[in-house]
Design a protein around this motif. Structure first.
Motif, PDB file in Angstrom:
ATOM      1  N   SER A   1       0.855  -1.225   0.000  1.00 27.10           N
ATOM      2  CA  SER A   1       0.000   0.000   0.000  1.00 27.10           C
ATOM      3  C   SER A   1       0.875   1.255   0.000  1.00 27.10           C
ATOM      4  O   SER A   1       0.398   2.344  -0.258  1.00 27.10           O
ATOM      5  CB  SER A   1      -0.836   0.011   1.287  1.00 27.10           C
ATOM      6  N   GLY A   2       2.181   1.077   0.326  1.00 22.25           N
ATOM      7  CA  GLY A   2       3.062   2.236   0.282  1.00 22.25           C
ATOM      8  C   GLY A   2       2.933   3.130   1.491  1.00 22.25           C
ATOM      9  O   GLY A   2       3.753   4.018   1.693  1.00 22.25           O
ATOM     10  N   LYS A   3       1.921   2.886   2.321  1.00 19.47           N
ATOM     11  CA  LYS A   3       1.772   3.699   3.535  1.00 19.47           C
ATOM     12  C   LYS A   3       2.784   3.226   4.587  1.00 19.47           C
ATOM     13  O   LYS A   3       3.077   2.034   4.683  1.00 19.47           O
ATOM     14  CB  LYS A   3       0.366   3.489   4.130  1.00 19.47           C
ATOM     15  N   PRO A   4       3.295   4.157   5.413  1.00 15.45           N
ATOM     16  CA  PRO A   4       4.151   3.718   6.522  1.00 15.45           C
ATOM     17  C   PRO A   4       3.385   2.720   7.404  1.00 15.45           C
ATOM     18  O   PRO A   4       2.159   2.818   7.536  1.00 15.45           O
ATOM     19  CB  PRO A   4       4.410   5.016   7.295  1.00 15.45           C
ATOM     20  N   VAL A   5       4.132   1.761   7.968  1.00 15.07           N
ATOM     21  CA  VAL A   5       3.542   0.789   8.897  1.00 15.07           C
ATOM     22  C   VAL A   5       4.242   0.940  10.248  1.00 15.07           C
ATOM     23  O   VAL A   5       5.465   0.809  10.329  1.00 15.07           O
ATOM     24  CB  VAL A   5       3.704  -0.662   8.384  1.00 15.07           C
ATOM     25  N   LEU A   6       3.441   1.235  11.280  1.00 14.43           N
ATOM     26  CA  LEU A   6       3.992   1.501  12.615  1.00 14.43           C
ATOM     27  C   LEU A   6       3.838   0.259  13.483  1.00 14.43           C
ATOM     28  O   LEU A   6       2.724  -0.248  13.641  1.00 14.43           O
ATOM     29  CB  LEU A   6       3.240   2.667  13.263  1.00 14.43           C
ATOM     30  N   HIS A   7       4.953  -0.215  14.030  1.00 11.30           N
ATOM     31  CA  HIS A   7       4.928  -1.394  14.911  1.00 11.30           C
ATOM     32  C   HIS A   7       5.138  -0.930  16.344  1.00 11.30           C
ATOM     33  O   HIS A   7       6.225  -0.452  16.701  1.00 11.30           O
ATOM     34  CB  HIS A   7       6.042  -2.368  14.534  1.00 11.30           C
ATOM     35  N   TYR A   8       4.086  -1.060  17.162  1.00  8.08           N
ATOM     36  CA  TYR A   8       4.203  -0.674  18.562  1.00  8.08           C
ATOM     37  C   TYR A   8       3.009  -1.232  19.319  1.00  8.08           C
ATOM     38  O   TYR A   8       2.127  -1.865  18.741  1.00  8.08           O
ATOM     39  CB  TYR A   8       4.256   0.862  18.687  1.00  8.08           C
ATOM     40  N   PHE A   9       3.001  -1.005  20.619  1.00  8.75           N
ATOM     41  CA  PHE A   9       1.885  -1.445  21.455  1.00  8.75           C
ATOM     42  C   PHE A   9       0.682  -0.522  21.257  1.00  8.75           C
ATOM     43  O   PHE A   9       0.818   0.575  20.708  1.00  8.75           O
ATOM     44  CB  PHE A   9       2.328  -1.429  22.930  1.00  8.75           C
ATOM     45  N   ASN A  10      -0.447  -0.978  21.769  1.00 16.13           N
ATOM     46  CA  ASN A  10      -1.671  -0.178  21.650  1.00 16.13           C
ATOM     47  C   ASN A  10      -1.720   0.885  22.749  1.00 16.13           C
ATOM     48  O   ASN A  10      -2.677   0.961  23.530  1.00 16.13           O
ATOM     49  CB  ASN A  10      -2.897  -1.108  21.750  1.00 16.13           C
ATOM     50  N   VAL A  11      -0.656   1.655  22.857  1.00 17.60           N
ATOM     51  CA  VAL A  11      -0.545   2.729  23.862  1.00 17.60           C
ATOM     52  C   VAL A  11       0.182   3.911  23.217  1.00 17.60           C
ATOM     53  O   VAL A  11       0.750   3.784  22.127  1.00 17.60           O
ATOM     54  CB  VAL A  11       0.241   2.255  25.122  1.00 17.60           C
ATOM     55  N   GLN A  12       0.195   5.043  23.944  1.00 20.34           N
ATOM     56  CA  GLN A  12       0.912   6.218  23.443  1.00 20.34           C
ATOM     57  C   GLN A  12       2.418   5.929  23.449  1.00 20.34           C
ATOM     58  O   GLN A  12       3.053   5.861  22.397  1.00 20.34           O
ATOM     59  CB  GLN A  12       0.589   7.439  24.304  1.00 20.34           C
ATOM     60  N   PHE A  29      -1.149   6.363   7.690  1.00 23.40           N
ATOM     61  CA  PHE A  29      -0.266   5.263   8.089  1.00 23.40           C
ATOM     62  C   PHE A  29      -1.077   4.086   8.605  1.00 23.40           C
ATOM     63  O   PHE A  29      -2.242   4.253   9.013  1.00 23.40           O
ATOM     64  CB  PHE A  29       0.741   5.720   9.153  1.00 23.40           C
ATOM     65  N   GLU A  30      -0.457   2.908   8.547  1.00 25.37           N
ATOM     66  CA  GLU A  30      -1.088   1.712   9.117  1.00 25.37           C
ATOM     67  C   GLU A  30      -0.380   1.371  10.419  1.00 25.37           C
ATOM     68  O   GLU A  30       0.753   1.802  10.627  1.00 25.37           O
ATOM     69  CB  GLU A  30      -0.957   0.531   8.138  1.00 25.37           C
ATOM     70  N   GLU A  31      -1.065   0.596  11.274  1.00 23.97           N
ATOM     71  CA  GLU A  31      -0.437   0.169  12.527  1.00 23.97           C
ATOM     72  C   GLU A  31      -0.531  -1.342  12.661  1.00 23.97           C
ATOM     73  O   GLU A  31      -1.575  -1.925  12.399  1.00 23.97           O
ATOM     74  CB  GLU A  31      -1.141   0.817  13.722  1.00 23.97           C
ATOM     75  N   LYS A  32       0.605  -1.952  13.049  1.00 20.21           N
ATOM     76  CA  LYS A  32       0.592  -3.356  13.429  1.00 20.21           C
ATOM     77  C   LYS A  32       0.747  -3.347  14.951  1.00 20.21           C
ATOM     78  O   LYS A  32       1.859  -3.143  15.458  1.00 20.21           O
ATOM     79  CB  LYS A  32       1.752  -4.107  12.785  1.00 20.21           C
ATOM     80  N   LEU A  33      -0.362  -3.462  15.658  1.00 24.50           N
ATOM     81  CA  LEU A  33      -0.308  -3.356  17.114  1.00 24.50           C
ATOM     82  C   LEU A  33       0.242  -4.640  17.724  1.00 24.50           C
ATOM     83  O   LEU A  33      -0.183  -5.736  17.391  1.00 24.50           O
ATOM     84  CB  LEU A  33      -1.708  -3.047  17.662  1.00 24.50           C
ATOM     85  N   ILE A  34       1.195  -4.474  18.610  1.00 20.73           N
ATOM     86  CA  ILE A  34       1.825  -5.603  19.312  1.00 20.73           C
ATOM     87  C   ILE A  34       0.999  -5.868  20.557  1.00 20.73           C
ATOM     88  O   ILE A  34       1.003  -5.061  21.484  1.00 20.73           O
ATOM     89  CB  ILE A  34       3.285  -5.250  19.670  1.00 20.73           C
ATOM     90  N   MET A  35       0.244  -7.003  20.548  1.00 19.69           N
ATOM     91  CA  MET A  35      -0.734  -7.215  21.616  1.00 19.69           C
ATOM     92  C   MET A  35      -0.275  -8.201  22.686  1.00 19.69           C
ATOM     93  O   MET A  35      -0.889  -8.314  23.728  1.00 19.69           O
ATOM     94  CB  MET A  35      -2.063  -7.714  21.019  1.00 19.69           C
ATOM     95  N   CYS A  36       0.809  -8.939  22.392  1.00 17.09           N
ATOM     96  CA  CYS A  36       1.291  -9.924  23.374  1.00 17.09           C
ATOM     97  C   CYS A  36       2.773 -10.163  23.138  1.00 17.09           C
ATOM     98  O   CYS A  36       3.329  -9.756  22.099  1.00 17.09           O
ATOM     99  CB  CYS A  36       0.518 -11.224  23.211  1.00 17.09           C
ATOM    100  N   MET A  59       9.033   2.346   6.421  1.00 14.22           N
ATOM    101  CA  MET A  59       8.713   3.528   5.597  1.00 14.22           C
ATOM    102  C   MET A  59       9.821   3.707   4.573  1.00 14.22           C
ATOM    103  O   MET A  59      10.998   3.493   4.881  1.00 14.22           O
ATOM    104  CB  MET A  59       8.640   4.750   6.534  1.00 14.22           C
ATOM    105  N   ASP A  60       9.418   4.051   3.324  1.00 12.05           N
ATOM    106  CA  ASP A  60      10.403   4.319   2.264  1.00 12.05           C
ATOM    107  C   ASP A  60      11.440   3.211   2.149  1.00 12.05           C
ATOM    108  O   ASP A  60      12.637   3.460   2.000  1.00 12.05           O
ATOM    109  CB  ASP A  60      11.098   5.669   2.553  1.00 12.05           C
ATOM    110  N   GLY A  61      10.952   1.957   2.282  1.00 10.39           N
ATOM    111  CA  GLY A  61      11.842   0.803   2.087  1.00 10.39           C
ATOM    112  C   GLY A  61      12.785   0.548   3.238  1.00 10.39           C
ATOM    113  O   GLY A  61      13.694  -0.274   3.132  1.00 10.39           O
ATOM    114  N   MET A  62      12.560   1.248   4.351  1.00 12.39           N
ATOM    115  CA  MET A  62      13.461   1.063   5.500  1.00 12.39           C
ATOM    116  C   MET A  62      12.676   0.545   6.713  1.00 12.39           C
ATOM    117  O   MET A  62      11.470   0.748   6.790  1.00 12.39           O
ATOM    118  CB  MET A  62      14.117   2.403   5.861  1.00 12.39           C
TER     119      MET A  62
END
Ligand SMILES: N[C@@H](CCC(=O)N[C@@H](CS(=O)(=O)O)C(=O)NCC(=O)O)C(=O)O
Length: 221
Positions: A1-12, A29-36, A59-62
């Motif tokens: 999709s070309g959108k940045p993908v953020l990997h983090y917990f479901n918190v600030q 951006f998309e988020e891959k929430l780390i739930m466990c 993001m941007d291939g990195m």
């Protein structure tokens, strides 16, 4: 999709400023929430985390890690980092100062029960007598609507995020800072930020003791 993908917990946590900056830049951006713990272990075992830590942003291939490095990459890419080295220095000075105050909020949550009140009074003192006066003075000194270069930058966006955190903690702390209140309103009314502030956006809830206890149960670190 070309959108940045953020990997983090479901918190600030350490990702919220990145969510704010991307949103303010109008970047979806998309988020891959780390739930466990297993989610986190998989990222580690797949070799995607340079220091076995998150935030990680694809993001941007990195596969970017280190939250401040990620923030500065985004700020540079979307012209939110001043027009020259001096303006960038000011933006960095201000955002590092914001981080000093921001981190006191996590100290409250991490503090043992008998030290909670002291941690809360420290925030009140540092907000009222050290950090908010400093930012109010910057705005007063040049009479412009934004902290640096009369233009929206990473500093204004992260200050607005911080002002919401301060307001949530104790709204009376903002009472005497009229220029900061005006900045918060100004940035909040920018269309991209306004959207991010709507319910249902990717903005995460303010940290609470319960959320911290829940995280401590789910993750081994
Ligand atoms: N300096 C790093 C710190 C990152 C960090 O400490 N991440 C923690 C999670 S959190 O502190 O941001 O909540 C982590 O991945 N811990 C997992 C581990 O250490 O195994 C940054 O700013 O990104």
């Amino acid at each position: 999709s070309g959108k940045p993908v953020l990997h983090y917990f479901n918190v600030q946590g350490r990702m919220e400023s990145i969510r704010w900056l991307l949103a303010a830049a109008g970047v979806e951006f998309e988020e891959k929430l780390i739930m466990c713990q297993e989610d986190l272990d998989k990222l580690k075992n797949d070799g995607l985390l340079m220091f076995q830590q998150v935030p990680m942003v694809e993001m941007d291939g990195m596969k970017m890690v280190q939250s401040r490095a990620i923030l500065n990459y985004i700020a540079t890419k979307y012209n939110l980092y001043g027009k020259d080295t001096k303006e960038r220095l000011l933006i960095d000075m201000y955002t590092e100062g914001m981080t000093d105050l921001y981190e006191l909020f996590f100290k409250v949550i991490l503090a043992p029960p008998e030290e909670k009140d002291a941690a809360k009074s420290l925030i009140k003192d540092r907000a009222k007598n050290r950090f908010l006066p400093a930012f109010e003075k910057v705005l007063k000194s040049h009479g412009q609507g934004y902290l640096v270069g009369n233009k929206l930058s990473k500093a204004d966006i992260l200050l607005t995020e911080l002002l919401y955190m301060v307001e949530e903690f104790d709204a009376s702390l903002l009472a005497n800072f009229t220029l900061l209140q005006a900045l918060k309103t100004r940035v909040s009314n920018l269309p991209n930020v306004k959207k991010f502030l709507q319910p249902g956006s990717q903005r995460k809830p303010f940290p609470t003791q319960e959320m911290f206890e829940e995280m401590r149960k789910r993750f081994k670190f």
